[in-house]
Write an enzyme that holds these catalytic residues in place. Structure first.
Site, PDB file in Angstrom:
ATOM      1  N   ASP A   1       7.189  19.600-133.053  1.00  0.00           N
ATOM      2  CA  ASP A   1       6.318  18.617-133.219  1.00  0.00           C
ATOM      3  C   ASP A   1       4.700  19.276-133.308  1.00  0.00           C
ATOM      4  O   ASP A   1       4.569  20.078-133.642  1.00  0.00           O
ATOM      5  CB  ASP A   1       6.041  18.114-131.826  1.00  0.00           C
TER       6      ASP A   1
ATOM      7  N   HIS B   1       6.310  23.371-131.060  1.00  0.00           N
ATOM      8  CA  HIS B   1       4.873  22.601-131.573  1.00  0.00           C
ATOM      9  C   HIS B   1       4.293  23.522-132.950  1.00  0.00           C
ATOM     10  O   HIS B   1       4.713  24.396-132.622  1.00  0.00           O
ATOM     11  CB  HIS B   1       4.247  22.196-130.582  1.00  0.00           C
TER      12      HIS B   1
ATOM     13  N   HIS C   1       5.573  10.436-136.060  1.00  0.00           N
ATOM     14  CA  HIS C   1       5.002  10.518-134.573  1.00  0.00           C
ATOM     15  C   HIS C   1       3.508  10.221-134.408  1.00  0.00           C
ATOM     16  O   HIS C   1       2.740  10.698-134.259  1.00  0.00           O
ATOM     17  CB  HIS C   1       5.122  12.997-134.794  1.00  0.00           C
TER      18      HIS C   1
END
Ligand code: ZN
Length: 278
Positions: A102, A248, A153
């Site tokens: 992410d 991430h 996102h």
């Protein structure tokens, strides 16, 4: 742009992506934004809560929880039954698990992540922040070229999307899909809410844009830089068949994340797990 126009455009874009990939399904992404992002500070990441301090490099690691095919938990979580609810696990199939990455794309860490995944022939799902995708279209293309999916996102990664009015939620999702489409040539079909902040309004707008809501089930809180040992331990002890792992590649210093995955990914493969995409 009216929703009707957007839908028409989406249809064309998705078709062009399918053609470009020889019919393979594509796309899913993630996005972020929380004030600190603008200031160049640490992005809070997507954990459901908390903050942890850093540790030294790891020494001893736990053994990987062995795959037990056929014993996957329910795909969707309790408490979010309307609009289908977000997906926390893959469908129960063999020893498949998923890796989600992410808050990118990030010029420093996305290339490291792509090289690591290529080394182990792993396909992941990158949940991209729309404005970062707009700022780094070449990185978006590299992610697609690596066989990875891109998920929406949001455009700016709001701290809590559920607190936004419906029009703002719609704009966050729409702008992110548009940025990802412009960079990749395809529309995201997955949406991940920043911080896992879901509501009926978020799920409704997600569905209206033709996306499925994607959450996670294994969270080492790597964004808080808890130490490589903690990240590796969490992944190795909590992963089960069907698990969706959260990591991430953007939003701050991700050295620990890259180091931890360098250790954890081959161990998961050696234990018999196979990586799939939601
Ligand atoms: Zn995020």
């Amino acid at each position: 742009m009216s929703r009707g126009v957007f839908k028409a455009r989406r249809t064309v874009s998705r078709r062009s992506v399918l053609l470009a990939l020889g019919g393979a399904s594509l796309l899913a992404a993630c996005g972020p934004d929380k004030g600190a992002w603008h200031a160049g500070g640490e992005l809070p990441g997507d954990s459901h809560s908390g903050e942890v301090s850093a540790d030294p490099m790891p020494s001893v690691f736990p053994s990987v929880a062995p795959p037990t095919p056929g014993q996957c938990p329910p795909i969707t979580g309790a408490g979010t039954p309307r609009h289908g609810g977000p997906q926390y696990y893959l469908p129960c199939k063999g020893t498949q698990i998923a890796l989600t990455v992410d808050d990118g794309p990030d010029p420093q860490y996305t290339p490291h992540m792509l090289a690591l995944l290529a080394k182990y022939d792993i396909r992941a799902t990158f949940c991209m922040i729309g404005r970062s995708a707009a700022a780094h279209p070449d990185l978006v293309k590299q992610v697609v070229a690596g066989g990875h999916h891109i998920a929406n996102h949001t455009y700016t990664h709001p701290l809590n999307l559920t607190k936004q009015p419906a029009a703002q939620i719609r704009a966050e999702l729409h702008r992110a899909s548009e940025a990802i489409s412009n960079a990749s040539g395809g529309q995201p079909t997955l949406f991940r809410a920043p911080g896992g902040a879901w509501s009926d309004a978020v799920l409704s707008e997600c569905g209206a844009l033709g996306m499925r809501p994607l959450d996670w089930s294994v969270d080492p809180r790597d964004w808080s830089r808890p130490g490589v040992q903690h990240i590796v331990d969490t992944i190795l002890t909590r992963t089960r068949p069907g698990a969706i792992i959260l990591e991430h590649d953007g939003g701050g210093n991700r050295d620990q994340t890259v180091s931890a995955l360098t250790i954890a990914l081959p161990r998961l493969l050696d234990a018999g797990y196979a990586f799939a995409q939601p």
